[in-house]
Write a protein that holds these residues in place. Sequence first.
Motif, short mmCIF file in Angstrom:
data_model
loop_
_atom_site.label_atom_id
_atom_site.label_comp_id
_atom_site.label_asym_id
_atom_site.label_seq_id
_atom_site.Cartn_x
_atom_site.Cartn_y
_atom_site.Cartn_z
N GLY A 172 17.63 18.13 -29.87
CA GLY A 172 18.15 18.80 -28.68
C GLY A 172 19.49 18.33 -28.19
O GLY A 172 19.96 18.78 -27.13
N HIS A 173 20.17 17.44 -28.92
CA HIS A 173 21.47 16.95 -28.48
C HIS A 173 22.53 18.03 -28.64
O HIS A 173 22.54 18.78 -29.63
N ASP A 174 23.43 18.12 -27.65
CA ASP A 174 24.47 19.14 -27.67
C ASP A 174 25.44 18.92 -28.83
O ASP A 174 25.93 19.88 -29.42
N THR A 175 25.72 17.67 -29.14
CA THR A 175 26.57 17.34 -30.27
C THR A 175 26.22 15.92 -30.72
O THR A 175 25.41 15.23 -30.09
N VAL A 176 26.86 15.50 -31.81
CA VAL A 176 26.61 14.17 -32.36
C VAL A 176 27.95 13.51 -32.64
O VAL A 176 28.81 14.08 -33.33
N TRP A 177 28.14 12.33 -32.10
CA TRP A 177 29.35 11.55 -32.39
C TRP A 177 29.17 10.85 -33.73
O TRP A 177 28.04 10.61 -34.17
N HIS A 178 30.28 10.51 -34.36
CA HIS A 178 30.21 9.87 -35.68
C HIS A 178 31.01 8.57 -35.72
O HIS A 178 32.21 8.56 -35.42
N VAL A 198 27.53 20.13 -40.62
CA VAL A 198 26.29 20.43 -39.91
C VAL A 198 26.58 20.86 -38.48
O VAL A 198 25.99 21.82 -37.96
N LEU A 199 27.52 20.17 -37.82
CA LEU A 199 27.87 20.57 -36.45
C LEU A 199 28.46 21.97 -36.44
O LEU A 199 28.17 22.77 -35.54
N GLY A 200 29.31 22.28 -37.43
CA GLY A 200 29.90 23.61 -37.49
C GLY A 200 28.85 24.69 -37.69
O GLY A 200 28.90 25.75 -37.06
N GLN A 201 27.88 24.43 -38.57
CA GLN A 201 26.82 25.40 -38.82
C GLN A 201 25.93 25.62 -37.60
O GLN A 201 25.36 26.70 -37.41
N ALA A 202 25.83 24.57 -36.76
CA ALA A 202 25.03 24.68 -35.54
C ALA A 202 25.87 25.16 -34.35
O ALA A 202 25.38 25.20 -33.21
N ASP A 203 27.13 25.53 -34.64
CA ASP A 203 28.04 26.00 -33.59
C ASP A 203 28.22 24.95 -32.50
O ASP A 203 28.24 25.26 -31.32
N ARG A 204 28.36 23.70 -32.94
CA ARG A 204 28.61 22.59 -32.01
C ARG A 204 30.01 22.04 -32.24
O ARG A 204 30.50 22.02 -33.38
N THR A 205 30.65 21.58 -31.20
CA THR A 205 31.98 21.00 -31.30
C THR A 205 31.88 19.56 -31.80
O THR A 205 31.08 18.77 -31.30
N ALA A 206 32.69 19.22 -32.78
CA ALA A 206 32.69 17.87 -33.32
C ALA A 206 33.58 16.98 -32.48
O ALA A 206 34.77 17.25 -32.32
N PRO A 207 33.04 15.90 -31.92
CA PRO A 207 33.87 14.97 -31.15
C PRO A 207 34.85 14.23 -32.06
O PRO A 207 34.72 14.28 -33.30
N PRO A 208 35.82 13.53 -31.50
CA PRO A 208 36.74 12.74 -32.32
C PRO A 208 35.99 11.68 -33.12
O PRO A 208 35.04 11.06 -32.61
N VAL A 209 36.39 11.46 -34.35
CA VAL A 209 35.76 10.43 -35.19
C VAL A 209 36.16 9.04 -34.70
O VAL A 209 37.32 8.79 -34.39
N ASP A 231 29.59 11.99 -22.30
CA ASP A 231 28.91 13.05 -23.05
C ASP A 231 28.29 12.56 -24.35
O ASP A 231 27.73 13.36 -25.11
N CYS A 232 28.38 11.28 -24.61
CA CYS A 232 27.86 10.74 -25.86
C CYS A 232 26.37 10.41 -25.70
O CYS A 232 26.00 9.41 -25.10
N THR A 233 25.52 11.28 -26.25
CA THR A 233 24.07 11.05 -26.18
C THR A 233 23.46 10.79 -27.56
O THR A 233 22.28 10.46 -27.65
N ALA A 234 24.27 10.96 -28.63
CA ALA A 234 23.75 10.75 -29.98
C ALA A 234 24.89 10.31 -30.89
O ALA A 234 26.00 10.87 -30.84
N VAL A 235 24.62 9.30 -31.74
CA VAL A 235 25.63 8.78 -32.66
C VAL A 235 25.04 8.65 -34.06
O VAL A 235 23.95 8.08 -34.24
N PHE A 236 25.74 9.18 -35.03
CA PHE A 236 25.41 8.96 -36.43
C PHE A 236 26.37 7.92 -36.98
O PHE A 236 27.57 8.16 -37.09
N ALA A 237 25.85 6.73 -37.29
CA ALA A 237 26.66 5.64 -37.85
C ALA A 237 26.59 5.70 -39.38
O ALA A 237 25.52 5.88 -39.96
N ALA A 238 27.74 5.52 -40.03
CA ALA A 238 27.81 5.71 -41.47
C ALA A 238 27.13 4.60 -42.27
O ALA A 238 26.95 4.75 -43.47
N ASN A 239 26.77 3.49 -41.63
CA ASN A 239 25.90 2.52 -42.30
C ASN A 239 25.14 1.71 -41.25
O ASN A 239 25.44 1.75 -40.05
#
Length: 335
Positions: A172-178, A198-209, A231-239
């Motif tokens: 349910g997160h509006d977007t995901v930071w990376h 994935v964000l594009g396919q879900a019609d979500r705006t990608a925050p700055p990397v 607005d940061c409620t979710a983060v995908f960390a690359a490792n």
Amino acid sequence: MADVASLAGVSSQTVSRVSNGSKGVVEETRQRVLAAMKELGYRPNSAARALKAGEFRTLGVILFTLSTTGNVRTLEAITESAAKEGYAITLMPVAVPTQTGVHGAFSRLSELAVDGIIAIMEVHLLDTATISLPPHIQVVVADSDAGDRYSVVDTDQSEGARAAVQHLIDLGHDTVWHLAGPEGSFAAQRRADAWRAVLGQADRTAPPVVRGDWSAESGYRAGLLLAGEPDCTAVFAANDQMALGLLRALHESGKRVPQEVSVVGFDDIAEASSFIPPLTTVHQDFGEVGRLCVEGVLHQIRNQTAEHGTTLVPTRLVVRASSAGPPVPGPAQTK
């Protein structure tokens, strides 16, 4: 060998058969030869045997660093798989990831008499036309996109990253930071590309990397910045190492995980389940990557044929306690 044969009372040919582990030698005779070898301190000359057999039973491994979890675990798997096949490993670190450094490493390994080479390349070098590897050496590459020129074995980076980001979207997160890996890294690029897709396919705006260097310290620094993003409620960390530093920064900034910020990592290191909270992450099968690298290079050696193309090892998402739905807004305040 003649001295061993004389002491054991057998022919030099029998000593050779015992030395090579050949069958057809009576056990009593074998034990007598082994006792003579031990008494005389005899060891087969591996260099002479290599010249006679036309192989050195050694694989070279080139890599840039042993500071990352992926490289260490892949190297461990390569070593174990090679040992099971009766091969030793010669490790050739490259201090600076440049085209000159890579070519020099291949040349030095060629001089050290190896049968084949496994290159763990986490940067874009082998996909450039300026790199020319010795044609007489069989090569398998891990963690690269050079599949049109060499045989490549890698984790399915895109699949894993897609699963991580989709998991957070589905919560349910509006977007995901990376929190991305370093620029120039093949794995970091693949994971960032999948995150954005994935964000594009879900019609979500990608925050700055926000970019790190795979270390927990860089994750901590990035976490201090992300903690200040309302607005940061979710983060995908690359490792997972960067995720660890991120968790610390969020904790110190008063952000609760996962109640206020969800965190997902990538690697599934052994300690991931012991993070506070236990980390949701993407599991990589480093053991399978290493095994397939050895299998691939030995196939080329035995068939005397160079191959190309990419083999992808699947990933799987491991859901733990660091990810949940977005924070629920409190009741409206009234005057």
